[in-house]
Design a protein around this motif. Sequence first.
Motif, PDB file in Angstrom:
ATOM      1  N   SER A   1       0.836  -1.206   0.000  1.00  0.00           N
ATOM      2  CA  SER A   1       0.000   0.000   0.000  1.00  0.00           C
ATOM      3  C   SER A   1       0.862   1.243   0.000  1.00  0.00           C
ATOM      4  CB  SER A   1      -0.923  -0.012   1.219  1.00  0.00           C
ATOM      5  OG  SER A   1      -1.751  -1.146   1.217  1.00  0.00           O
ATOM      6  N   LEU A   2       1.970   1.190  -0.719  1.00  0.00           N
ATOM      7  CA  LEU A   2       2.950   2.274  -0.687  1.00  0.00           C
ATOM      8  C   LEU A   2       2.319   3.631  -0.991  1.00  0.00           C
ATOM      9  CD1 LEU A   2       6.030   0.623  -2.381  1.00  0.00           C
ATOM     10  CD2 LEU A   2       5.975   1.624  -0.099  1.00  0.00           C
ATOM     11  N   TRP A   3       2.693   4.582  -0.138  1.00  0.00           N
ATOM     12  CA  TRP A   3       2.247   5.955  -0.318  1.00  0.00           C
ATOM     13  C   TRP A   3       3.408   6.851  -0.761  1.00  0.00           C
ATOM     14  CZ3 TRP A   3       3.251  10.761   2.002  1.00  0.00           C
ATOM     15  CH2 TRP A   3       2.302  11.760   1.741  1.00  0.00           C
ATOM     16  N   TYR A   4       4.627   6.534  -0.301  1.00  0.00           N
ATOM     17  CA  TYR A   4       5.801   7.360  -0.596  1.00  0.00           C
ATOM     18  C   TYR A   4       6.980   6.444  -0.872  1.00  0.00           C
ATOM     19  CZ  TYR A   4       9.267  11.113  -0.079  1.00  0.00           C
ATOM     20  OH  TYR A   4      10.272  12.031  -0.302  1.00  0.00           O
ATOM     21  N   VAL A   5       7.607   6.612  -2.048  1.00  0.00           N
ATOM     22  CA  VAL A   5       8.778   5.814  -2.442  1.00  0.00           C
ATOM     23  C   VAL A   5       9.912   6.760  -2.791  1.00  0.00           C
ATOM     24  CG1 VAL A   5       9.721   4.190  -4.117  1.00  0.00           C
ATOM     25  CG2 VAL A   5       7.363   3.927  -3.330  1.00  0.00           C
ATOM     26  N   ASP A   6      11.048   6.608  -2.117  1.00  0.00           N
ATOM     27  CA  ASP A   6      12.230   7.419  -2.416  1.00  0.00           C
ATOM     28  C   ASP A   6      13.423   6.486  -2.558  1.00  0.00           C
ATOM     29  OD1 ASP A   6      14.289   9.200  -2.665  1.00  0.00           O
ATOM     30  OD2 ASP A   6      13.830  10.374  -0.874  1.00  0.00           O
ATOM     31  N   ILE A   7      13.855   6.287  -3.800  1.00  0.00           N
ATOM     32  CA  ILE A   7      15.011   5.418  -4.081  1.00  0.00           C
ATOM     33  C   ILE A   7      16.079   6.216  -4.838  1.00  0.00           C
ATOM     34  CG2 ILE A   7      13.715   3.257  -4.044  1.00  0.00           C
ATOM     35  CD1 ILE A   7      13.502   3.444  -7.071  1.00  0.00           C
ATOM     36  N   ALA A   8      16.067   7.536  -4.700  1.00  0.00           N
ATOM     37  CA  ALA A   8      16.984   8.408  -5.430  1.00  0.00           C
ATOM     38  C   ALA A   8      18.430   8.173  -5.015  1.00  0.00           C
ATOM     39  CB  ALA A   8      16.600   9.874  -5.205  1.00  0.00           C
ATOM     40  N   HIS A   9      19.352   8.553  -5.910  1.00  0.00           N
ATOM     41  CA  HIS A   9      20.794   8.489  -5.633  1.00  0.00           C
ATOM     42  C   HIS A   9      21.235   7.067  -5.299  1.00  0.00           C
ATOM     43  CE1 HIS A   9      21.486  12.870  -5.727  1.00  0.00           C
ATOM     44  NE2 HIS A   9      20.283  12.959  -5.191  1.00  0.00           N
TER      45      HIS A   9
ATOM     46  N   LEU B   1      -0.491   5.483  -4.145  1.00  0.00           N
ATOM     47  CA  LEU B   1       0.799   6.151  -4.302  1.00  0.00           C
ATOM     48  C   LEU B   1       0.646   7.662  -4.429  1.00  0.00           C
ATOM     49  CD1 LEU B   1       3.825   5.397  -4.560  1.00  0.00           C
ATOM     50  CD2 LEU B   1       3.527   5.561  -7.028  1.00  0.00           C
ATOM     51  N   SER B   2       1.443   8.396  -3.629  1.00  0.00           N
ATOM     52  CA  SER B   2       1.413   9.859  -3.663  1.00  0.00           C
ATOM     53  C   SER B   2       2.691  10.446  -4.235  1.00  0.00           C
ATOM     54  CB  SER B   2       1.198  10.403  -2.250  1.00  0.00           C
ATOM     55  OG  SER B   2       1.268  11.802  -2.233  1.00  0.00           O
ATOM     56  N   ALA B   3       3.843   9.815  -3.983  1.00  0.00           N
ATOM     57  CA  ALA B   3       5.103  10.405  -4.428  1.00  0.00           C
ATOM     58  C   ALA B   3       6.106   9.329  -4.788  1.00  0.00           C
ATOM     59  CB  ALA B   3       5.677  11.300  -3.344  1.00  0.00           C
ATOM     60  N   VAL B   4       6.834   9.555  -5.898  1.00  0.00           N
ATOM     61  CA  VAL B   4       7.941   8.694  -6.319  1.00  0.00           C
ATOM     62  C   VAL B   4       9.144   9.587  -6.576  1.00  0.00           C
ATOM     63  CG1 VAL B   4       8.819   7.110  -8.046  1.00  0.00           C
ATOM     64  CG2 VAL B   4       6.420   7.027  -7.393  1.00  0.00           C
ATOM     65  N   SER B   5      10.240   9.324  -5.871  1.00  0.00           N
ATOM     66  CA  SER B   5      11.491  10.038  -6.093  1.00  0.00           C
ATOM     67  C   SER B   5      12.538   9.013  -6.504  1.00  0.00           C
ATOM     68  CB  SER B   5      11.932  10.781  -4.830  1.00  0.00           C
ATOM     69  OG  SER B   5      13.147  11.465  -5.053  1.00  0.00           O
ATOM     70  N   ALA B   6      12.887   9.017  -7.790  1.00  0.00           N
ATOM     71  CA  ALA B   6      13.817   8.017  -8.325  1.00  0.00           C
ATOM     72  C   ALA B   6      14.946   8.680  -9.091  1.00  0.00           C
ATOM     73  CB  ALA B   6      13.065   7.038  -9.208  1.00  0.00           C
TER      74      ALA B   6
ATOM     75  N   LEU C   1      -1.463  10.348  -7.349  1.00  0.00           N
ATOM     76  CA  LEU C   1      -0.069  10.761  -7.475  1.00  0.00           C
ATOM     77  C   LEU C   1       0.059  12.286  -7.434  1.00  0.00           C
ATOM     78  CD1 LEU C   1       2.721   9.437  -7.889  1.00  0.00           C
ATOM     79  CD2 LEU C   1       2.441   9.873 -10.331  1.00  0.00           C
ATOM     80  N   GLU C   2       0.994  12.783  -6.585  1.00  0.00           N
ATOM     81  CA  GLU C   2       1.224  14.214  -6.447  1.00  0.00           C
ATOM     82  C   GLU C   2       2.621  14.633  -6.885  1.00  0.00           C
ATOM     83  OE1 GLU C   2       0.344  15.594  -2.537  1.00  0.00           O
ATOM     84  OE2 GLU C   2      -1.773  14.991  -2.633  1.00  0.00           O
ATOM     85  N   ARG C   3       3.604  13.746  -6.769  1.00  0.00           N
ATOM     86  CA  ARG C   3       4.974  14.137  -7.104  1.00  0.00           C
ATOM     87  C   ARG C   3       5.711  12.999  -7.798  1.00  0.00           C
ATOM     88  NH1 ARG C   3      10.339  14.439  -3.460  1.00  0.00           N
ATOM     89  NH2 ARG C   3      11.597  15.685  -4.850  1.00  0.00           N
TER      90      ARG C   3
ATOM     91  N   PRO D   1      -4.040  13.903 -15.499  1.00  0.00           N
ATOM     92  CA  PRO D   1      -3.000  13.635 -14.498  1.00  0.00           C
ATOM     93  C   PRO D   1      -3.476  13.674 -13.054  1.00  0.00           C
ATOM     94  CG  PRO D   1      -2.828  15.875 -15.324  1.00  0.00           C
ATOM     95  CD  PRO D   1      -3.909  15.228 -16.113  1.00  0.00           C
ATOM     96  N   GLY D   2      -4.752  13.869 -12.826  1.00  0.00           N
ATOM     97  CA  GLY D   2      -5.266  13.841 -11.465  1.00  0.00           C
ATOM     98  C   GLY D   2      -4.736  14.975 -10.618  1.00  0.00           C
ATOM     99  N   GLN D   3      -4.098  14.625  -9.477  1.00  0.00           N
ATOM    100  CA  GLN D   3      -3.650  15.610  -8.503  1.00  0.00           C
ATOM    101  C   GLN D   3      -2.168  15.963  -8.624  1.00  0.00           C
ATOM    102  OE1 GLN D   3      -5.990  16.942  -6.369  1.00  0.00           O
ATOM    103  NE2 GLN D   3      -7.410  15.690  -7.574  1.00  0.00           N
ATOM    104  N   LEU D   4      -1.543  15.657  -9.756  1.00  0.00           N
ATOM    105  CA  LEU D   4      -0.104  15.840  -9.891  1.00  0.00           C
ATOM    106  C   LEU D   4       0.303  17.292  -9.640  1.00  0.00           C
ATOM    107  CD1 LEU D   4       2.385  14.126 -10.582  1.00  0.00           C
ATOM    108  CD2 LEU D   4       2.213  14.995 -12.918  1.00  0.00           C
ATOM    109  N   LYS D   5       1.240  17.484  -8.678  1.00  0.00           N
ATOM    110  CA  LYS D   5       1.693  18.818  -8.295  1.00  0.00           C
ATOM    111  C   LYS D   5       3.144  19.092  -8.672  1.00  0.00           C
ATOM    112  CE  LYS D   5      -1.460  19.170  -4.351  1.00  0.00           C
ATOM    113  NZ  LYS D   5      -1.566  19.327  -2.869  1.00  0.00           N
ATOM    114  N   ALA D   6       3.955  18.056  -8.772  1.00  0.00           N
ATOM    115  CA  ALA D   6       5.374  18.257  -9.083  1.00  0.00           C
ATOM    116  C   ALA D   6       5.835  17.183 -10.060  1.00  0.00           C
ATOM    117  CB  ALA D   6       6.212  18.209  -7.808  1.00  0.00           C
ATOM    118  N   MET D   7       6.453  17.613 -11.154  1.00  0.00           N
ATOM    119  CA  MET D   7       6.961  16.690 -12.167  1.00  0.00           C
ATOM    120  C   MET D   7       8.366  17.124 -12.559  1.00  0.00           C
ATOM    121  SD  MET D   7       5.289  15.449 -15.767  1.00  0.00           S
ATOM    122  CE  MET D   7       5.197  17.068 -16.488  1.00  0.00           C
ATOM    123  N   ALA D   8       9.360  16.282 -12.282  1.00  0.00           N
ATOM    124  CA  ALA D   8      10.759  16.602 -12.569  1.00  0.00           C
ATOM    125  C   ALA D   8      11.379  15.467 -13.375  1.00  0.00           C
ATOM    126  CB  ALA D   8      11.529  16.815 -11.264  1.00  0.00           C
TER     127      ALA D   8
END
Length: 735
Positions: free
Chosen positions: A267-275, A292-297, A316-318, A338-345
């Motif tokens: 039930s992942l809400w936040y995933v950060d696997i950057a760097h 899922l709300s945020a993915v930082s990869a 998804l927001e970020r 895109p629904g609730q997307l707030k940040a796209m990098a």
Amino acid sequence: MKHLHLLGLLLLSCPCLLLCTVTPVVVGIRREAEALVKWKASLDSADDSFGSWSLANSASLCRWTYITCDSARHIKELSIFKASLNGTLDEFDFSAFPQLKSLYLLDTGLYGTIPAGIGNLTSLVMLEIHRSPYLRGAIPRSIGQLKHLALLHLTFLGLNGTLPEEIGNLTKLEKLELHSVTLTGSIPPTIGMLGKLQELRLVGNNLTGSIPMEIGNMTQLQIMELESNYLEGQLPGTIFHMVKLLYMILSENQLVGTISPELGNSSLWYVDIAHNNFSGVFPPSICVAGALSAVSAGHNGFTGIHRQTFQNCTTLERVDFTANNIVAELSDCFSEHPGQLKAMAFSQNQVHGTLLMDRGEDFLCNFTHLHLLDLSSNALHGGLTKCFWDMQNLQFIDLSSNSFSGVVPFSSTCQDQLKYLFLANNNFTGAFPLGLKTCKKLAVLDLGGNNFSGTIPSWVSMSLPELNFLRLSSNMFDGIIPHEILQFRQLQVLDLSKNMLTGPIPDDFRNFTGMAQEQNNNDFTYSDAYSYQVKIQIVWKNADRLYIVVIAGMAGIDLSGNSLSQEIPNGFTTLLGLRYLNLSGNHLSGCIPEDIGNLVLLESLDLSRNQLRGEIPRGFADLKSISNLNLSTNMLSGRIPMGDQLRTLDDPSIYSNNLGLCGSPLEDCVSSSTPTQAETSLDEDRETLWFYCFVAAGFISGFWLYLGFLFRSETWRYSFYQYVDNMQAKKVPSW
């Protein structure tokens, strides 16, 4: 009668029974008080807040500071917060507190080690030791004896050593946080025995090795934070058995391999696997659970994103995939809704295509909730449409370093939220974008490296009053620098370099208050729900560099590579916050301002390739921070000033092509203060000549004085005249 006798015996025995019951309690309380007083006495010092800790006051133990008692008057909680202890735990008798359930030692100044005796706190439920960087040594193995422990927080300590295997004995543990305690070694497999654990935080240590397979046994885990370590290897497949996992933060490690499609089982809400060093195609199943709300990869090696990956992510927001190797069409990465997307990098990838969807609509127009958009350093092309300005929530736009072209579209409205706009290094053409005139909240504007032309509008300072950074370099702007550009009150960086600007530099810098004094570190970190660092491109010390603008103490002006003329304005010397000034490659003449030494924070100064004359002002010696200097290719003359910092700049090329300059690091000057051998010889010859002149003058004067004295004698005068007559008679010829 018999019953009365039995009743009497019972009444007589009650005080004895009561005394037997109370005595151990009193003894236990006394022992607790004695243990605390003994520990206090062992400290090097303790502040006044411990004044109540005294055996004379032991009857009021429960009123001592930092202490909470239970109903039996035993200490159940010891909570010392922001008190100066300045000592160790070596003399702390842990066995004296069998009823202690909570121990908090926060910001206490303790040093030494955590004693093994801590395992004697057999009733302990909560243990937290925080911010004591001089508390060193290893976590004692006896920690495994705390069978009732539910919370263990050891944070910001100076510990070393490994995480002991005995940690697996704490089967009632629900929260484990070992943050920045410099742990080494690997995560022990016994950690999988913590079946009730809900939060695992091992952040900011030196942990190595792989994540153990046994971690999947912690089926109650909701938060897993292992970032900022040196973990390696692949993610164990068992990690995806933790169906209650909400936060998975593994950033800043050395993990490799692909991400299993099973990632979507939780039930992942936040995933950060950057760097890390993950690779392959990012799995399409990540949104299966729909939470899922945020993915930082970012900063990995992912090569692609499946077209369906974010199609169903309505929550998804970020999304951040900065600095990967993703090759994809932009429109394939997201759905049209895109629904609730707030940040796209997606910066620094190989994303290609245009901002247009299949039906010709602008890709951005549907992203009405978007706050941050970073598509910089990709292969995007085409133009922008009017809805570019109409996105009500957009605060940050970076489209720099692509192949966008055409004229930036005009819109009569610019949303008040827009603060950061980067369009640099594209192929935009036309005049300065008129649509910016209503962007009142803009703080950073970078239009450098395009083909904009025409004049710089005079309205720019009045319409953009909150601008801190303005970069228009490497375009084709012409005409004069408008005087109104000096009306910016908050501007800290002005870069108009490499254009075709002419005329004088405006001189009235009174309103340039953003550079008039040293700047505090304003926070230029973009932050909505997530932190995102703003970066700017600056030519700093002759190198083109990208700077994170968290260090907003930066202040500088770059007007190089134009055709500016006349003198350098004195007004520059009032900008005491300047750290760099580049006026090179113009047609500036006259002298360098005398008060240049006022700029004590100046680190880089480039006045090369102009027509400056005169001497280098003595104030140069006061430039205490200067580390990069270039005055070459001018017409400067005289002695180079010397100062403590200037002496470190010993490269002669920084003064080259100035035929009149001398002194270190160039050749020595010829001056009276340091005479050469030729000068000394010439002075000696002059002294000899003057000596003979004085002797001759004295002889002549003496001769005439003596002759005058003889003429005053009548006899001598008659004889002299007779002598003259006789000589004349001899020369007259006879006829």
